[in-house]
Design a protein around this motif. Structure first.
Motif, short mmCIF file in Angstrom:
data_model
loop_
_atom_site.label_atom_id
_atom_site.label_comp_id
_atom_site.label_asym_id
_atom_site.label_seq_id
_atom_site.Cartn_x
_atom_site.Cartn_y
_atom_site.Cartn_z
N GLN A 109 -19.61 28.88 -55.11
CA GLN A 109 -18.22 28.57 -54.75
C GLN A 109 -18.22 27.43 -53.72
N PRO A 110 -17.59 26.28 -54.07
CA PRO A 110 -17.80 25.05 -53.29
C PRO A 110 -17.27 25.04 -51.86
N ALA A 134 -1.17 28.52 -42.77
CA ALA A 134 -1.22 29.09 -44.13
C ALA A 134 -2.45 28.58 -44.88
N LEU A 135 -2.75 27.30 -44.69
CA LEU A 135 -3.89 26.69 -45.40
C LEU A 135 -5.23 27.28 -44.93
N ARG A 136 -5.30 27.66 -43.65
CA ARG A 136 -6.53 28.27 -43.13
C ARG A 136 -6.91 29.53 -43.90
N LEU A 142 -12.50 31.89 -48.31
CA LEU A 142 -13.52 31.37 -49.22
C LEU A 142 -14.81 31.00 -48.47
N GLY A 143 -14.84 31.24 -47.17
CA GLY A 143 -16.08 31.04 -46.42
C GLY A 143 -16.21 29.68 -45.76
N MET A 144 -15.12 28.91 -45.68
CA MET A 144 -15.21 27.62 -45.01
C MET A 144 -15.19 27.84 -43.49
N HIS A 145 -15.98 27.05 -42.77
CA HIS A 145 -15.92 27.07 -41.30
C HIS A 145 -14.78 26.13 -40.89
N VAL A 146 -13.60 26.70 -40.70
CA VAL A 146 -12.46 25.86 -40.34
C VAL A 146 -12.44 25.69 -38.82
N HIS A 147 -12.44 24.43 -38.37
CA HIS A 147 -12.48 24.14 -36.93
C HIS A 147 -11.31 24.85 -36.24
N PRO A 148 -11.56 25.48 -35.08
CA PRO A 148 -10.49 26.26 -34.44
C PRO A 148 -9.27 25.42 -34.07
N THR A 149 -9.48 24.20 -33.63
CA THR A 149 -8.35 23.36 -33.25
C THR A 149 -7.86 22.58 -34.46
N MET A 150 -6.53 22.54 -34.62
CA MET A 150 -5.93 21.78 -35.72
C MET A 150 -5.06 20.68 -35.12
N TYR A 151 -4.78 19.65 -35.90
CA TYR A 151 -4.00 18.52 -35.39
C TYR A 151 -2.70 18.41 -36.16
N SER A 152 -1.56 18.50 -35.46
CA SER A 152 -0.27 18.36 -36.12
C SER A 152 0.55 17.31 -35.41
#
Ligand SMILES: Cc1cc2nc3c(=O)[nH]c(=O)nc-3n(C[C@H](O)[C@H](O)[C@H](O)COP(=O)(O)O)c2cc1C
Length: 196
Positions: A109-110, A134-136, A142-152
């Protein structure tokens, strides 16, 4: 280091597409000015990877459509992924979720183990941040390491076309975030390779 930058809007003159342009410029600068090896940026838009609505019967009959296949191939090549996504009705665009659903059907799974940073731009005051929460959810699931800080970026329509955007306070914040994300992604990737 290969950095994949995906803009999650289908329309031309997309604010998120322009944000992706700025992030690409920052990432390439990082490759010139820090301990990272050269940064190679790959770019995709939602139009490049979109597909008909997920349908199990279509999957069984014909496999993955070309758009999601292209995203899956790009994910495989990438050391880090940055997604710039609009917010639609306090969530992510349905077309983007649809591509994630298609890609999630592949094995291996990519998204698993991939390193990701989420960003958004909107004319609103919230800057599309609810869409990123929502996207997180599917990406982390799916196992992605999503960076804790997001930019909006709020009021993006008033700021993003300024040629000096990166010198503004919000532009400097973007630079700092991309810097930290790429360094972390670089080290995490090396750690993952060492422990394979
Ligand atoms: C169906 C739809 C729903 C939207 N919902 C939101 C929203 O919840 N929050 C927000 O900040 N902007 C919302 N917008 C406005 C988008 O932020 C704006 O259209 C933005 O320019 C989209 O990003 P893009 O320029 O990259 O295509 C919505 C737009 C559409 C078409």
């Amino acid at each position: 280091m290969r950095v994949l930058i995906v803009s999650g809007s289908l329309r031309s003159n997309s604010l998120n597409g322009t944000l992706a342009d700025w992030i690409a410029a920052v990432a390439e600068d990082e490759g010139r000015s820090t301990e990272l090896e050269t940064v190679v940026v790959d770019r995709l838009t939602l139009a490049d990877v979109s597909a008909p609505n997920y349908d199990y019967d279509v999957e069984v009959a014909s496999g993955l459509p070309p758009g999601p296949r292209r995203l899956a191939d790009a994910l495989e090549q990438a050391d880090a992924v940055i997604i710039c996504s609009p917010e639609y009705n306090a969530s992510m665009p349905g077309a983007l979720k649809n591509v994630i659903d298609w890609v999630s059907r592949l094995r291996p799974q990519p998204f698993a183990g991939q390193r990701g940073l989420l960003a958004s731009a909107s004319p609103s005051l919230i800057g599309g941040n609810r869409g990123l929460w929502a996207l997180r959810v599917p990406l982390e699931s799916l196992g992605m390491h999503v960076h804790p800080t997001m930019y909006s970026l709020s009021r993006a329509n008033e700021q993003i076309n300024d040629p000096r955007f990166l010198d503004s306070g919000t532009g400097q914040r973007l630079r700092a975030l991309v810097h930290h994300f790429l360094l972390e992604a670089h080290h995490l990737r090396n750690l993952q390779v060492a422990h394979r």
